[in-house]
Design an enzyme around this catalytic site. Structure first.
Site, PDB file in Angstrom:
ATOM      1  CB  CYS A  59     -14.330  14.403 -45.828  1.00 33.90           C
ATOM      2  SG  CYS A  59     -15.063  12.772 -45.508  1.00 33.90           S
TER       3      CYS A  59
ATOM      4  CD  GLU B  42     -17.536  17.649 -41.977  1.00 27.43           C
ATOM      5  OE1 GLU B  42     -17.038  18.076 -40.913  1.00 27.43           O
ATOM      6  OE2 GLU B  42     -16.857  17.373 -42.987  1.00 27.43           O
TER       7      GLU B  42
END
Length: 221
Positions: A2, A104
């Protein structure tokens, strides 16, 4: 992994979500939070939730210098109890990292497409975090954190091979509880969040540049 996320809610929404009366810093909605920056975090002190700011990239209290923080923005949930940088914080210094989406990059034939991933109800969620305090040789204190990751659910697996640990709301109190440590019980929380409650959409390439901190970052393209 992340490496970017958002927290675009208002100050009042944040206060209501965590049951606090005040936020002791100048809170502003964030559209592209990146490692090395200050982020909003929740800890528990004497049974009460407290909001504050931590620098993203955990520097353990025993580190020789702060440079380790560039390598510790994430902690793998599978090994968090054993890794020297994280095992002490896992036992005593757990926190919540509020967010309302994370980014992402999805590989495609034409390159990498940034995707924003969030809950279907678009509400605040919390990522499992750890924090620590490091003291410099000059005596200055640095408060830092890391975000735990786990294997992806089917939705995220189409985009990336890891995802942040998103806690269910009913499990947040257990994660914050510093008085009781049960490694097996805590590890049971570190699982992929249900794909049925999440969705994703493509956003502009501008989110790839940390200097871009604009509402346009979260606009669907």
């Amino acid at each position: 992994m992340c490496g970017r996320f958002t927290l675009t809610v208002t100050e009042d929404q944040l206060k209501m979500r965590f049951g606090v009366e005040e936020i002791p810093f100048d809170y502003q909605p964030r559209y592209n939070i990146a490692p090395g920056q200050m982020l909003t975090a929740v800890i528990q002190h004497e049974g009460q939730k407290r909001l504050g700011q931590l620098k993203w990239g955990l520097v353990p209290f025993w580190a020789k210098d702060a440079s380790i923080g560039y390598k510790t923005i994430n902690a793998k949930s599978e090994t968090v109890a054993e890794k020297p940088a994280f095992k002490n914080a896992f036992q005593r210094k757990r926190c919540l990292i509020p967010a309302d989406g994370f980014y992402e990059w999805q590989k495609s034939a034409s390159g990498k497409q940034p995707m924003r991933i969030l809950l279907k109800d678009r509400e605040i969620f919390t990522m499992a975090g750890l924090y620590d305090t490091w003291t410099s040789p000059e005596g200055e204190k640095l408060h830092t954190c890391t975000i735990l990751t786990t294997k992806p659910n089917p939705l995220v697996s189409e985009i990336h091979d890891r995802m942040p640990v998103i806690l269910r709301r009913e499990d947040e109190g257990l994660w914050l509880d510093r008085e009781h440590f049960d490694s097996d019980l805590l590890h049971s929380l570190l699982t992929p969040y249900s794909e049925d409650e999440m969705f994703s959409y493509p956003v502009a390439a501008m989110v790839g540049h940390v200097k871009n901190e604009l509402p346009e970052c979260i606009a669907e393209i």
